[in-house]
Design a protein around this motif. Structure first.
Motif, mmCIF file in Angstrom:
data_model
loop_
_atom_site.group_PDB
_atom_site.id
_atom_site.type_symbol
_atom_site.label_atom_id
_atom_site.label_comp_id
_atom_site.label_asym_id
_atom_site.label_seq_id
_atom_site.Cartn_x
_atom_site.Cartn_y
_atom_site.Cartn_z
ATOM 1 N N LYS A 1 -16.889 6.314 -21.978
ATOM 2 C CA LYS A 1 -15.513 6.710 -21.736
ATOM 3 C C LYS A 1 -15.086 7.697 -22.815
ATOM 4 C CE LYS A 1 -12.286 3.957 -20.475
ATOM 5 N NZ LYS A 1 -11.279 2.873 -20.442
ATOM 6 N N ALA A 2 -14.712 8.895 -22.394
ATOM 7 C CA ALA A 2 -14.305 9.920 -23.359
ATOM 8 C C ALA A 2 -13.027 9.528 -24.098
ATOM 9 C CB ALA A 2 -14.121 11.249 -22.639
ATOM 10 N N ASP A 3 -12.175 8.720 -23.437
ATOM 11 C CA ASP A 3 -10.892 8.340 -24.030
ATOM 12 C C ASP A 3 -10.906 6.916 -24.575
ATOM 13 O OD1 ASP A 3 -11.139 7.097 -21.583
ATOM 14 O OD2 ASP A 3 -9.054 7.459 -20.962
ATOM 15 N N ALA A 4 -12.083 6.391 -24.879
ATOM 16 C CA ALA A 4 -12.189 5.015 -25.365
ATOM 17 C C ALA A 4 -11.442 4.841 -26.681
ATOM 18 C CB ALA A 4 -13.652 4.637 -25.535
ATOM 19 N N LYS A 5 -10.822 3.684 -26.836
ATOM 20 C CA LYS A 5 -10.110 3.368 -28.068
ATOM 21 C C LYS A 5 -11.108 2.872 -29.121
ATOM 22 C CE LYS A 5 -5.765 2.511 -25.724
ATOM 23 N NZ LYS A 5 -4.660 1.571 -25.452
ATOM 24 N N PRO A 6 -10.667 2.716 -30.368
ATOM 25 C CA PRO A 6 -11.588 2.261 -31.413
ATOM 26 C C PRO A 6 -12.209 0.903 -31.088
ATOM 27 C CG PRO A 6 -9.569 3.122 -32.373
ATOM 28 C CD PRO A 6 -9.328 3.033 -30.898
ATOM 29 N N ALA A 7 -13.453 0.733 -31.498
ATOM 30 C CA ALA A 7 -14.151 -0.532 -31.253
ATOM 31 C C ALA A 7 -13.454 -1.674 -31.974
ATOM 32 C CB ALA A 7 -15.592 -0.405 -31.720
ATOM 33 N N ILE A 8 -13.398 -2.833 -31.307
ATOM 34 C CA ILE A 8 -12.706 -3.987 -31.900
ATOM 35 C C ILE A 8 -13.659 -4.885 -32.678
ATOM 36 C CG2 ILE A 8 -10.912 -3.977 -30.140
ATOM 37 C CD1 ILE A 8 -12.335 -6.426 -28.866
ATOM 38 N N GLY A 9 -14.942 -4.857 -32.363
ATOM 39 C CA GLY A 9 -15.907 -5.685 -33.071
ATOM 40 C C GLY A 9 -15.941 -7.114 -32.560
ATOM 41 N N LEU A 10 -16.936 -7.843 -33.014
ATOM 42 C CA LEU A 10 -17.173 -9.200 -32.514
ATOM 43 C C LEU A 10 -16.139 -10.203 -32.995
ATOM 44 C CD1 LEU A 10 -21.053 -9.292 -32.940
ATOM 45 C CD2 LEU A 10 -19.807 -9.354 -30.766
ATOM 46 N N ILE A 11 -15.647 -10.053 -34.213
ATOM 47 C CA ILE A 11 -14.672 -11.016 -34.744
ATOM 48 C C ILE A 11 -13.377 -10.969 -33.946
ATOM 49 C CG2 ILE A 11 -13.238 -11.600 -36.736
ATOM 50 C CD1 ILE A 11 -15.561 -10.695 -38.523
ATOM 51 N N GLU A 12 -12.891 -9.759 -33.669
ATOM 52 C CA GLU A 12 -11.658 -9.624 -32.883
ATOM 53 C C GLU A 12 -11.887 -10.067 -31.441
ATOM 54 O OE1 GLU A 12 -7.546 -8.485 -32.242
ATOM 55 O OE2 GLU A 12 -8.785 -9.300 -33.849
ATOM 56 N N LEU A 13 -13.056 -9.774 -30.891
ATOM 57 C CA LEU A 13 -13.379 -10.249 -29.540
ATOM 58 C C LEU A 13 -13.298 -11.764 -29.492
ATOM 59 C CD1 LEU A 13 -14.515 -9.937 -26.640
ATOM 60 C CD2 LEU A 13 -16.806 -9.990 -27.665
ATOM 61 N N GLU A 14 -13.920 -12.423 -30.442
ATOM 62 C CA GLU A 14 -13.927 -13.889 -30.457
ATOM 63 C C GLU A 14 -12.514 -14.449 -30.591
ATOM 64 O OE1 GLU A 14 -16.834 -17.288 -32.261
ATOM 65 O OE2 GLU A 14 -16.363 -15.578 -33.550
ATOM 66 N N ARG A 15 -11.686 -13.811 -31.404
ATOM 67 C CA ARG A 15 -10.315 -14.272 -31.606
ATOM 68 C C ARG A 15 -9.494 -14.157 -30.327
ATOM 69 N NH1 ARG A 15 -5.341 -12.719 -32.772
ATOM 70 N NH2 ARG A 15 -5.833 -10.508 -32.547
ATOM 71 N N LEU A 16 -9.639 -13.033 -29.624
ATOM 72 C CA LEU A 16 -8.889 -12.846 -28.383
ATOM 73 C C LEU A 16 -9.391 -13.772 -27.275
ATOM 74 C CD1 LEU A 16 -8.524 -8.972 -28.465
ATOM 75 C CD2 LEU A 16 -6.643 -10.614 -28.457
ATOM 76 N N VAL A 17 -10.694 -13.980 -27.220
ATOM 77 C CA VAL A 17 -11.243 -14.902 -26.223
ATOM 78 C C VAL A 17 -10.704 -16.304 -26.447
ATOM 79 C CG1 VAL A 17 -13.370 -16.047 -25.458
ATOM 80 C CG2 VAL A 17 -13.331 -13.569 -25.763
ATOM 81 N N ALA A 18 -10.605 -16.729 -27.703
ATOM 82 C CA ALA A 18 -10.170 -18.089 -28.035
ATOM 83 C C ALA A 18 -8.737 -18.349 -27.598
ATOM 84 C CB ALA A 18 -10.325 -18.321 -29.534
ATOM 85 N N GLN A 19 -7.895 -17.319 -27.588
ATOM 86 C CA GLN A 19 -6.491 -17.539 -27.250
ATOM 87 C C GLN A 19 -6.156 -17.224 -25.794
ATOM 88 O OE1 GLN A 19 -3.506 -14.360 -28.486
ATOM 89 N NE2 GLN A 19 -5.225 -13.826 -29.842
ATOM 90 N N SER A 20 -7.120 -16.687 -25.050
ATOM 91 C CA SER A 20 -6.808 -16.201 -23.705
ATOM 92 C C SER A 20 -6.658 -17.330 -22.689
ATOM 93 C CB SER A 20 -7.906 -15.253 -23.221
ATOM 94 O OG SER A 20 -7.629 -14.820 -21.900
ATOM 95 N N ARG A 21 -5.677 -17.188 -21.823
ATOM 96 C CA ARG A 21 -5.529 -18.132 -20.718
ATOM 97 C C ARG A 21 -6.203 -17.607 -19.449
ATOM 98 N NH1 ARG A 21 -0.875 -16.845 -17.419
ATOM 99 N NH2 ARG A 21 0.433 -15.190 -18.305
ATOM 100 N N TRP A 22 -6.827 -16.440 -19.543
ATOM 101 C CA TRP A 22 -7.555 -15.868 -18.411
ATOM 102 C C TRP A 22 -9.059 -15.818 -18.712
ATOM 103 C CZ3 TRP A 22 -3.177 -12.937 -20.107
ATOM 104 C CH2 TRP A 22 -2.094 -12.936 -19.218
ATOM 105 N N PRO A 23 -9.883 -15.789 -17.686
ATOM 106 C CA PRO A 23 -11.290 -15.441 -17.880
ATOM 107 C C PRO A 23 -11.375 -14.034 -18.468
ATOM 108 C CG PRO A 23 -10.954 -16.385 -15.703
ATOM 109 C CD PRO A 23 -9.597 -16.129 -16.279
ATOM 110 N N MET A 24 -12.318 -13.839 -19.388
ATOM 111 C CA MET A 24 -12.415 -12.546 -20.072
ATOM 112 C C MET A 24 -13.834 -12.005 -20.018
ATOM 113 S SD MET A 24 -9.904 -12.879 -23.395
ATOM 114 C CE MET A 24 -9.474 -11.131 -23.418
ATOM 115 N N VAL A 25 -13.930 -10.697 -19.813
ATOM 116 C CA VAL A 25 -15.218 -10.015 -19.811
ATOM 117 C C VAL A 25 -15.204 -8.948 -20.907
ATOM 118 C CG1 VAL A 25 -14.468 -8.397 -18.001
ATOM 119 C CG2 VAL A 25 -16.902 -8.761 -18.398
#
Length: 211
Positions: free
Chosen positions: A144-168
């Protein structure tokens, strides 16, 4: 088709602009369908992408192929096209218009929405009618040419832990980092080049199915 989180396990995204030509698009897609992807998203965006009748023609063929292999079919950011070809779902990014309006227009289909940070997640948490969240880019990506900065694994794990939706998870995912991405307890990974650029799609998906 009713959404379930197992659909997110092996999520493949592709548009004709990601491969050399339309013929290769169908070849790659059918090989991926044959070897175990669990969801396909048709994403026709960027330089060289198809529009209008050409895009419709490809979407109709994608509908035929995904139906033959009993794999759910999602269209990126094109509600009208999704309705015309009877797609199973639609997916929207943060720049794809008003998300609440898009959700309302997506009746009869399941809905995915992309987020790339905590603020975007909190914004969509106020909405109803969402079935799954795409989170990323996890790593830097050239897809994606307009991709935002990478969030990394730590932020991914944090967002997954708080999500009330299935996440990919999406963005820069390869065979080298797939295991660490899935170890965050995300429901699945969405990839483009890991499959589209592979000389051996069958073995890529055999590896993926170990997790």
């Amino acid at each position: 088709m009713i959404f379930n989180r197992a659909m997110l396990a092996r999520y493949f995204i592709l548009g004709t602009q990601n491969v050399t030509d339309e013929r290769m698009f169908y070849k790659v897609l059918e090989e991926a369908l044959r070897n175990g992807i669990t969801l396909f998203q048709y994403r026709e965006k960027g330089f060289g992408s198809l529009v209008d009748d050409d895009k419709l023609r490809v979407a109709q063929r994608v509908r035929e192929l995904t139906s033959a292999y009993h794999v759910p079919f999602v269209i990126d950011d094109d509600i009208d096209l999704a309705h015309i070809v009877h797609a199973d779902g639609v997916h929207f990014g943060q720049g794809d218009g008003n998300i609440a309006t898009n959700i309302a227009a997506s009746h009869g289909m399941f809905v995915g929405v992309s987020v790339s940070n905590q603020i975007e997640y909190e914004h969509i948490s106020l909405l109803s009618g969402i079935d799954n969240i795409g989170i990323g880019p996890v790593f830097e990506t050239k897809s994606k040419a307009d991709a935002k900065p990478a969030i990394g694994l730590i932020e991914l794990e944090r967002l997954v832990a708080q999500s009330r939706w299935p996440m990919v998870a999406i963005g820069g995912i390869s065979q080298d980092n797939l295991a660490t991405v899935l170890a965050t307890d995300v429901d699945g990974a969405a990839v483009i080049s890991m499959i589209s650029d592979s000389p051996d799609i069958e073995n890529v998906l055999k590896y993926w199915q170990q997790f």
